[in-house]
Write an enzyme that holds these catalytic residues in place. Structure first.
Site, PDB file in Angstrom:
ATOM      1  N   THR A   1       0.797  -1.107  -0.398  1.00 19.49           N
ATOM      2  CA  THR A   1       0.010   0.067  -0.041  1.00 19.49           C
ATOM      3  C   THR A   1       0.758   1.884   0.030  1.00 19.49           C
ATOM      4  O   THR A   1       2.206   1.433   0.350  1.00 19.49           O
ATOM      5  CB  THR A   1      -0.656   0.001   1.176  1.00 19.49           C
TER       6      THR A   1
ATOM      7  N   GLU B   1      -5.885  -4.412  -0.925  1.00 16.72           N
ATOM      8  CA  GLU B   1      -6.143  -4.791  -0.337  1.00 16.72           C
ATOM      9  C   GLU B   1      -7.238  -6.112  -1.409  1.00 16.72           C
ATOM     10  O   GLU B   1      -7.712  -6.898  -1.028  1.00 16.72           O
ATOM     11  CB  GLU B   1      -6.351  -4.796   1.101  1.00 16.72           C
TER      12      GLU B   1
HETATM   13  P1  ADP Z   1      -3.543   3.499   0.094  1.00 20.39           P
HETATM   14  O1  ADP Z   1      -4.888   2.868   0.916  1.00 20.39           O
HETATM   15  O2  ADP Z   1      -2.514   3.118   0.220  1.00 20.39           O
HETATM   16  O3  ADP Z   1      -3.795   5.258  -0.283  1.00 20.39           O
HETATM   17  P2  ADP Z   1      -5.216   2.233  -1.950  1.00 20.39           P
HETATM   18  O4  ADP Z   1      -4.733   2.295  -3.402  1.00 20.39           O
HETATM   19  O5  ADP Z   1      -4.984   0.637  -2.237  1.00 20.39           O
HETATM   20  O6  ADP Z   1      -3.528   2.973  -1.069  1.00 20.39           O
HETATM   21  O7  ADP Z   1      -5.985   3.228  -1.283  1.00 20.39           O
HETATM   22  C1  ADP Z   1      -7.627   2.792  -1.434  1.00 20.39           C
HETATM   23  C2  ADP Z   1      -8.858   3.587  -1.341  1.00 20.39           C
HETATM   24  O8  ADP Z   1      -8.375   4.458  -2.163  1.00 20.39           O
HETATM   25  C3  ADP Z   1      -9.572   3.533  -1.042  1.00 20.39           C
HETATM   26  O9  ADP Z   1      -9.944   2.967   0.280  1.00 20.39           O
HETATM   27  C4  ADP Z   1     -10.774   4.400  -1.163  1.00 20.39           C
HETATM   28  O10 ADP Z   1     -10.014   5.618  -0.015  1.00 20.39           O
HETATM   29  C5  ADP Z   1      -9.868   5.436  -1.671  1.00 20.39           C
HETATM   30  N1  ADP Z   1     -10.649   5.299  -3.224  1.00 20.39           N
HETATM   31  C6  ADP Z   1     -10.681   4.178  -4.555  1.00 20.39           C
HETATM   32  N2  ADP Z   1     -11.590   3.967  -5.140  1.00 20.39           N
HETATM   33  C7  ADP Z   1     -12.425   5.367  -5.111  1.00 20.39           C
HETATM   34  C8  ADP Z   1     -13.540   6.074  -6.099  1.00 20.39           C
HETATM   35  N3  ADP Z   1     -14.006   5.685  -7.163  1.00 20.39           N
HETATM   36  N4  ADP Z   1     -13.652   6.405  -4.882  1.00 20.39           N
HETATM   37  C9  ADP Z   1     -13.005   7.038  -3.401  1.00 20.39           C
HETATM   38  N5  ADP Z   1     -12.078   6.644  -3.423  1.00 20.39           N
HETATM   39  C10 ADP Z   1     -11.661   6.217  -4.193  1.00 20.39           C
END
Ligand code: ADP
Length: 533
Positions: free
Chosen positions: A175, A321
């Site tokens: 992550t 995840e």
């Molecule tokens: P990190 O957790 O390190 O920031 P990730 O890429 O795994 O990296 O991020 C996942 C998070 O991104 C989700 O939990 C959510 O908060 C946000 N996210 C992903 N897709 C969307 C979306 N379409 N709209 C809003 N938030 C999103």
């Protein structure tokens, strides 16, 4: 019949059925490299054999430090098909974090683009790769002490295809650490295969053999959302942008290669939109090109604007995840007649869960009803949702006793099953016992014609606990006042939702994966209310 779901099958099948499909890569000097699936499959197998020859054993991690291009795709298949684990390193992280991640994962080998050797130099003294393989993208010779990737794939060491179990690890990704130390997630062959099958479905990404797919989302970020695996499974044309990710370079590439599906985070699309608005007639893109948006919310105004250009935004939701695609927005049959503002409000939601992904929103009193109003923390489970982090026991609390993964996202789910993200738990604004969604305010603000970007953060408040502050970047050359923006929001929200103030800045700090760094903004504007009264 028991038959393992492995990436080896996808590679083998692609070589037999789609030898003529094309793979195009934009190299660092902007020239285009072209070859076919026949070349790709052959080179991937030889690379797998070469890695085994260098000592790769079952389950060994091989790191990549690479942009999006054909050689990275070869590594995507070569490593897992040789029994190893593809570990993509995020080149946008701080060198200290990259070193920490490579050591924590126990990576044995590294494959690195020659143009990224200066980055590797910044952390090499803290890592212990046994072999470092350099991809000579620029054509210059590989420095002494490194393995030459082209020399390796020119050999004829055959791949000794191991008998893979579908539960064997195939890939891993950390992550980006917006919520603490980076955490490693391991993807099994089975998870990646099922994720590819589900992603290709018509109501998910609708990916087929006729598509030309351009992943702008980096291959070092959650497998470019699985697109390289899904595209190879169906034999689609692949178009890789390499390191040139500015809007004009991307639009030129889309036009030239007639891309039909592309994917990236909202900041990329905001740039593309500005370029299209400045020169609407410059590019002849494939009609109805789909643009998959995820990683942060796609603002409604952006979806509307692309519709006007005949380009279709598809919003998806996922996390490192969740491999990552877990929900995708499409308009269900019973909602096809919904028009106007309601249509766009629907499309701005994060979507409905994919087959085999189960979701629930949990409140302090149990599961929230699917009424589109009750907020709760989104929990998910399914065959491509991680069950643990790599060697990190202290995070076990992210999973419930009955094996649901707690996402940290606060959502509502409506009667049709559409998930709407209100916030990340840590970003929610709690004012006078009520919750205010920073995401809703931000999306509304970017609908204002003068606003380019907006972040809304919570500031501590003696009476209300927290109050919202809007941090806004205006479009180049335009000016606005705080009252102008508050008045714009006023008809759309309850009075107590309106930000107490609006600050104008030239830039919003972002993470390596394009997310707004709200913790940094909260720190920066900590004393704002006092100093401004
Ligand atoms: P990190 O957790 O390190 O920031 P990730 O890429 O795994 O990296 O991020 C996942 C998070 O991104 C989700 O939990 C959510 O908060 C946000 N996210 C992903 N897709 C969307 C979306 N379409 N709209 C809003 N938030 C999103």
């Amino acid at each position: 019949m028991r038959f393992p779901l492995t990436l080896a099958h996808i590679l083998e099948r692609a070589g037999r059925l789609f030898p003529q499909s094309e793979i195009v890569s934009r190299l660092p000097d902007r020239s285009l490299h072209r070859y076919t699936y026949a070349d790709f499959c052959r080179r991937a197998r030889v690379l797998g054999g070469a890695l085994q020859h260098l000592g790769l054993k079952r389950g060994d991690r091989v790191a990549t430090l690479m942009w999006n291009h054909h050689a990275h795709l070869e590594a995507y298949f070569a490593i897992p098909c040789a029994g190893g684990v593809l570990h993509t390193l995020n080149l946008r992280l701080h060198p200290d974090d990259i070193a920490y991640i490579a050591n924590h994962a126990g990576d044995r080998f590294l494959i690195v683009d020659d143009v990224l050797l200066p980055l590797y130099d910044k952390f090499r003294d803290r890592t212990k790769f046994e072999r470092v393989i350099v991809v000579p993208l620029t054509g210059s010779s590989v420095p002494a002490g490194f393995e030459d990737h082209e020399a390796l794939v020119a050999q004829s060491v055959p791949l000794e295809a191991p008998v893979l179990d579908e539960e064997d690890p195939a890939g891993m990704c950390y992550t980006s650490g917006t919520t603490g130390r980076p955490k490693g997630v391991v993807y099994s062959h089975r998870a990646l295969v099922l994720h590819s099958l589900a992603s290709a479905l018509p109501d998910v990404l609708g990916l087929g053999n006729h598509d030309a797919v351009c992943p702008v989302v980096p291959m070092f970020h959650v497998n470019a959302w699985g697109l390289p695996f899904t595209a190879v499974m169906v034999g689609a044309k692949l178009v890789f942008p390499g390191p040139n990710l500015d809007a004009v370079s991307l639009l030129d590439l889309y036009e030239r290669e007639q891309v039909t599906l592309t994917a990236g985070v909202p900041t990329i699309w905001m740039g593309i939109l500005q370029a299209l608005e400045q020169e609407p007639a410059r590019w002849k893109l494939a009609a109805g090109m789909r643009m998959v948006v995820g990683g942060a919310a796609a603002p409604e105004a952006m979806i509307r604007a692309f519709d006007r250009f005949g380009l279709r935004v598809i919003q998806g939701w996922g996390m490192t995840e969740t491999t990552p695609v877990a929900a995708v927005n499409y308009v269900k049959r019973e909602l096809a007649q919904v028009a106007g503002d309601e249509h766009y409000a629907l499309r701005a939601k994060q979507g409905v869960p994919l087959p085999f992904v189960e979701v629930r929103a949990m409140t302090g009193d149990g599961e929230a009803p699917w009424d589109g109003k009750t907020m709760g923390e989104l929990e998910v489970r399914g065959p491509w949702i991680a069950a643990r982090y790599h060697e990190l026991q202290e995070e076990a609390g992210k999973w419930t006793a009955d094996d649901w993964f707690r996402t940290g996202d606060v959502v509502t789910i409506d009667a049709h099953g559409y998930i709407k993200i209100t916030d990340r738990i840590k970003d929610l604004i709690k004012s006078g016992g009520e919750w205010i969604s920073s995401v809703d305010l931000e999306n509304a603000l970017v609908g204002h014609p003068k606003v380019a970007e907006a972040a809304v953060i919570a500031l501590p408040h003696p009476k209300w606990d927290e109050r919202p502050l809007a941090v806004v970047v205006l479009k180049t050359g335009l000016s606005a006042t705080a009252d102008e923006l508050r008045n714009y929001l006023a008809p759309k929200f309850a009075r107590y939702w309106l930000p107490d103030d609006v600050v104008f800045v030239s830039e919003i700090p972002r993470t390596s994966t394009g997310k707004m760094m709200k913790a940094k903004l909260r720190e920066q504007f900590k004393g704002w209310s006092e100093t401004n009264k």
